[in-house]
Motif scaffolding. Structure first.
Motif, PDB file in Angstrom:
ATOM      1  N   THR A 119      42.468 114.683  35.711  1.00 27.70           N
ATOM      2  CA  THR A 119      43.428 115.141  36.892  1.00 27.70           C
ATOM      3  C   THR A 119      44.349 113.480  36.610  1.00 27.70           C
ATOM      4  O   THR A 119      43.725 112.132  36.326  1.00 27.70           O
ATOM      5  CB  THR A 119      42.644 114.737  38.093  1.00 27.70           C
ATOM      6  N   LEU A 120      45.319 113.774  36.642  1.00 29.01           N
ATOM      7  CA  LEU A 120      46.441 112.036  36.698  1.00 29.01           C
ATOM      8  C   LEU A 120      46.686 111.882  38.403  1.00 29.01           C
ATOM      9  O   LEU A 120      46.815 113.021  39.368  1.00 29.01           O
ATOM     10  CB  LEU A 120      47.240 112.741  36.050  1.00 29.01           C
ATOM     11  N   THR A 121      47.545 110.283  38.575  1.00 25.32           N
ATOM     12  CA  THR A 121      47.868 109.715  39.348  1.00 25.32           C
ATOM     13  C   THR A 121      48.551 109.159  39.652  1.00 25.32           C
ATOM     14  O   THR A 121      48.523 108.591  37.846  1.00 25.32           O
ATOM     15  CB  THR A 121      46.581 109.017  40.363  1.00 25.32           C
ATOM     16  N   SER A 122      49.144 108.800  40.160  1.00 21.73           N
ATOM     17  CA  SER A 122      50.693 107.632  40.157  1.00 21.73           C
ATOM     18  C   SER A 122      50.585 106.742  40.108  1.00 21.73           C
ATOM     19  O   SER A 122      51.882 105.875  38.820  1.00 21.73           O
ATOM     20  CB  SER A 122      51.776 108.244  41.259  1.00 21.73           C
ATOM     21  N   LYS A 123      49.254 106.212  39.775  1.00 19.36           N
ATOM     22  CA  LYS A 123      49.077 105.071  39.027  1.00 19.36           C
ATOM     23  C   LYS A 123      48.288 105.068  37.682  1.00 19.36           C
ATOM     24  O   LYS A 123      48.487 103.895  37.565  1.00 19.36           O
ATOM     25  CB  LYS A 123      47.463 104.000  40.524  1.00 19.36           C
ATOM     26  N   ASP A 124      48.024 105.783  37.173  1.00 16.59           N
ATOM     27  CA  ASP A 124      47.606 106.215  36.257  1.00 16.59           C
ATOM     28  C   ASP A 124      48.838 105.485  34.510  1.00 16.59           C
ATOM     29  O   ASP A 124      50.035 106.061  34.868  1.00 16.59           O
ATOM     30  CB  ASP A 124      47.369 107.109  35.366  1.00 16.59           C
ATOM     31  N   GLU A 125      48.504 104.895  34.328  1.00 17.96           N
ATOM     32  CA  GLU A 125      49.433 104.627  32.545  1.00 17.96           C
ATOM     33  C   GLU A 125      49.497 105.993  31.387  1.00 17.96           C
ATOM     34  O   GLU A 125      48.175 106.071  30.903  1.00 17.96           O
ATOM     35  CB  GLU A 125      49.022 103.047  31.556  1.00 17.96           C
ATOM     36  N   ALA A 130      60.701 106.775  27.062  1.00 15.04           N
ATOM     37  CA  ALA A 130      59.909 107.230  28.312  1.00 15.04           C
ATOM     38  C   ALA A 130      60.422 108.030  29.247  1.00 15.04           C
ATOM     39  O   ALA A 130      61.518 108.485  29.707  1.00 15.04           O
ATOM     40  CB  ALA A 130      58.695 105.961  29.791  1.00 15.04           C
ATOM     41  N   LEU A 131      59.227 108.767  29.598  1.00 16.34           N
ATOM     42  CA  LEU A 131      60.295 110.739  30.838  1.00 16.34           C
ATOM     43  C   LEU A 131      59.027 110.210  32.039  1.00 16.34           C
ATOM     44  O   LEU A 131      58.248 109.525  32.367  1.00 16.34           O
ATOM     45  CB  LEU A 131      59.807 111.556  30.593  1.00 16.34           C
ATOM     46  N   SER A 132      60.276 111.028  32.937  1.00 15.24           N
ATOM     47  CA  SER A 132      59.613 110.522  34.338  1.00 15.24           C
ATOM     48  C   SER A 132      59.089 112.438  34.239  1.00 15.24           C
ATOM     49  O   SER A 132      59.564 113.275  34.901  1.00 15.24           O
ATOM     50  CB  SER A 132      60.757 110.248  35.068  1.00 15.24           C
ATOM     51  N   ILE A 133      58.231 112.583  34.925  1.00 13.85           N
ATOM     52  CA  ILE A 133      57.430 113.731  35.839  1.00 13.85           C
ATOM     53  C   ILE A 133      57.293 113.345  36.658  1.00 13.85           C
ATOM     54  O   ILE A 133      56.369 112.920  36.822  1.00 13.85           O
ATOM     55  CB  ILE A 133      56.567 113.926  33.934  1.00 13.85           C
ATOM     56  N   PRO A 134      57.725 114.989  37.192  1.00 13.90           N
ATOM     57  CA  PRO A 134      57.263 114.811  38.498  1.00 13.90           C
ATOM     58  C   PRO A 134      55.593 115.357  38.377  1.00 13.90           C
ATOM     59  O   PRO A 134      55.315 116.606  38.050  1.00 13.90           O
ATOM     60  CB  PRO A 134      57.871 115.621  39.760  1.00 13.90           C
ATOM     61  N   ILE A 135      54.741 115.084  39.597  1.00 16.41           N
ATOM     62  CA  ILE A 135      53.618 115.869  39.398  1.00 16.41           C
ATOM     63  C   ILE A 135      53.332 116.132  40.650  1.00 16.41           C
ATOM     64  O   ILE A 135      53.377 115.383  41.735  1.00 16.41           O
ATOM     65  CB  ILE A 135      52.621 115.041  38.583  1.00 16.41           C
ATOM     66  N   THR A 166      47.244 117.289  39.421  1.00 18.90           N
ATOM     67  CA  THR A 166      48.048 117.929  38.744  1.00 18.90           C
ATOM     68  C   THR A 166      46.458 116.731  36.866  1.00 18.90           C
ATOM     69  O   THR A 166      46.618 116.201  36.899  1.00 18.90           O
ATOM     70  CB  THR A 166      48.898 117.131  38.226  1.00 18.90           C
ATOM     71  N   ARG A 167      46.782 118.030  36.336  1.00 14.65           N
ATOM     72  CA  ARG A 167      45.663 117.167  35.293  1.00 14.65           C
ATOM     73  C   ARG A 167      46.962 117.019  34.033  1.00 14.65           C
ATOM     74  O   ARG A 167      47.879 117.647  33.510  1.00 14.65           O
ATOM     75  CB  ARG A 167      44.763 119.300  34.688  1.00 14.65           C
ATOM     76  N   VAL A 168      46.055 117.192  32.478  1.00 16.26           N
ATOM     77  CA  VAL A 168      46.545 116.265  31.546  1.00 16.26           C
ATOM     78  C   VAL A 168      47.341 117.912  30.705  1.00 16.26           C
ATOM     79  O   VAL A 168      47.745 117.338  30.441  1.00 16.26           O
ATOM     80  CB  VAL A 168      45.755 115.637  30.386  1.00 16.26           C
ATOM     81  N   GLY A 169      46.415 119.070  30.920  1.00 22.38           N
ATOM     82  CA  GLY A 169      47.231 120.087  30.585  1.00 22.38           C
ATOM     83  C   GLY A 169      48.361 120.805  30.463  1.00 22.38           C
ATOM     84  O   GLY A 169      49.415 120.688  30.455  1.00 22.38           O
ATOM     85  N   ASP A 170      49.048 120.053  32.657  1.00 20.62           N
ATOM     86  CA  ASP A 170      49.818 120.469  33.191  1.00 20.62           C
ATOM     87  C   ASP A 170      50.774 119.738  32.797  1.00 20.62           C
ATOM     88  O   ASP A 170      51.711 120.423  32.453  1.00 20.62           O
ATOM     89  CB  ASP A 170      49.402 120.344  34.904  1.00 20.62           C
ATOM     90  N   LEU A 171      50.694 118.690  32.700  1.00 22.47           N
ATOM     91  CA  LEU A 171      51.927 117.625  32.146  1.00 22.47           C
ATOM     92  C   LEU A 171      52.116 118.285  30.897  1.00 22.47           C
ATOM     93  O   LEU A 171      53.581 117.669  30.779  1.00 22.47           O
ATOM     94  CB  LEU A 171      50.242 116.436  32.082  1.00 22.47           C
ATOM     95  N   MET A 226      50.992 116.249  48.106  1.00 27.86           N
ATOM     96  CA  MET A 226      52.224 115.536  47.941  1.00 27.86           C
ATOM     97  C   MET A 226      52.519 115.323  46.686  1.00 27.86           C
ATOM     98  O   MET A 226      51.839 114.952  45.837  1.00 27.86           O
ATOM     99  CB  MET A 226      50.421 113.748  48.362  1.00 27.86           C
ATOM    100  N   ASN A 227      53.777 115.378  46.547  1.00 26.21           N
ATOM    101  CA  ASN A 227      54.714 115.174  45.469  1.00 26.21           C
ATOM    102  C   ASN A 227      54.650 113.365  44.693  1.00 26.21           C
ATOM    103  O   ASN A 227      55.184 112.705  45.460  1.00 26.21           O
ATOM    104  CB  ASN A 227      55.466 116.032  44.577  1.00 26.21           C
ATOM    105  N   SER A 228      54.762 113.384  43.719  1.00 28.12           N
ATOM    106  CA  SER A 228      55.500 112.180  43.283  1.00 28.12           C
ATOM    107  C   SER A 228      55.505 112.388  41.508  1.00 28.12           C
ATOM    108  O   SER A 228      55.113 112.841  40.895  1.00 28.12           O
ATOM    109  CB  SER A 228      54.036 110.975  42.913  1.00 28.12           C
ATOM    110  N   THR A 229      56.077 110.710  40.842  1.00 25.02           N
ATOM    111  CA  THR A 229      56.531 110.969  39.547  1.00 25.02           C
ATOM    112  C   THR A 229      55.468 110.047  39.163  1.00 25.02           C
ATOM    113  O   THR A 229      55.399 109.275  39.278  1.00 25.02           O
ATOM    114  CB  THR A 229      58.012 110.112  39.750  1.00 25.02           C
TER     115      THR A 229
END
Lengths: 82, 136, 136, 82
Positions: free
Chosen positions: D66-72, D21-26, D30-35, D1-4
């Protein structure tokens, strides 16, 4: 040559002696240490004070400093300012 | 600026005095009259000074601090006379370019004042009084 | 009490807040906007914050100080927005019974704020601007 | 599942990218390091910044979180408050 110096008292030393200055006879070449001995002899009540320093002309004096009748002398009991 | 005063210590004017165009840090220390005693509540305190020597000893401390740290402005104000708990007994203010100097100089000054400056404090209770520090 | 504000920092109200019946010492640290630059005089500074995180990081620092020292009252106020040199960027006030705690807690707090709190400062000159600390 | 995810920018990172702000696809996991890698690839101008940390929901995050699309999510360039 014998003379008398006035010794200023503050804090507890004034309360214990009931005086704000003492008249202490000194000889030529009297040193700070001699003055302290004489004060303690004349005013045994001062024995309860934790420590007694002597200031001469507004400066802390060593026990071997020689006194003259022109000096402003003060007993300095433990300080508690600040 | 060094002062020994019976008037309440005015923090606002001290702060005004401490301003400097090169200031990066100001450390302001206030020594407040505290009720030290456990059981007997203190009614008031009496501060007494050997004025001439108290001022010259405070000046020596300030001079030494000036030697050791880079100080732009300083003020030391000590109160004497009758004080109630909660009142300011001493104010030390130090203005420096860098904060470490302000903290260190301020602490050195208050620590040394408590050791060498001829000022004495008596705690007065409803049923007696005690000169602080005098007895063994 | 922790605040992040665009209004000038009011030292008098901070001091009022710091009063405590058991107070023996108050250490008040003021970080003042200084012209850091040698040749180019700074016109003004812009402070920007990630507000939510700046406040929670300041709260963490205050909580840690509370763990380490015996603190009666504290206040940390950080300014943001446009500041001129000479203005107060940060105020830290610590009330304790004993002075060592006040000095140590105050210094710990300002040192840690400078390391962890997401606030950024830009120096603005007549001919350009620089984010402080950002470049190698 | 891809999201931004939206990545908040402050200070020099906002100036260098011209965006707040940047829109980054994850991807999932996806981890913080990947981002951080992805941000640096998309915005080479950020290479000049001395260090970049990442905050997730207002807290400093480790690189393996690990990041989710709900995180700030926010980039934290070197701070200079106080």
């Amino acid at each position: 040559m014998n003379s008398t110096v006035s010794v200023l008292l503050f804090g507890i030393t004034r309360d214990l002696t009931g005086q704000s200055a003492l008249s202490i006879p000194i000889q030529t070449e009297t040193r700070v240490g001699d003055l302290l001995d004489q004060v303690r002899q004349q005013y045994p009540a001062l024995a309860g004070v934790r420590s007694l320093l002597v200031a001469v002309n507004g400066e802390y004096a060593e026990v071997d400093q020689t006194l003259t009748s022109k000096d402003e002398i003060a007993l300095i009991p433990p300080v508690s300012g600040g | 600026m060094i002062a020994l005063t019976t008037d309440p210590i005015d923090v606002a004017s001290a702060l005004k005095y401490l301003q400097s165009s090169q200031a990066g840090a100001i450390d302001l220390f206030l020594g407040v009259v505290r009720d030290n005693t456990q059981d007997r509540p203190v009614d008031r305190l009496e501060y007494e000074a050997y004025d001439r020597m108290a001022i010259s000893e405070m000046q020596k401390i300030a001079d030494e601090a000036h030697q050791r740290w880079s100080i732009l402005r300083y003020t030391i104000i000590h109160r004497k006379g009758t004080l109630l708990t909660g009142e300011i007994a001493v104010l030390i203010g130090i203005t420096t370019a860098h904060r470490a100097d302000a903290f260190e100089a301020c602490r050195y000054i208050i620590d040394t004042i408590k050791q060498t400056v001829p000022i004495w404090k008596k705690e007065i209770f409803t049923d007696g009084e005690v000169w602080v520090n005098a007895h063994p």
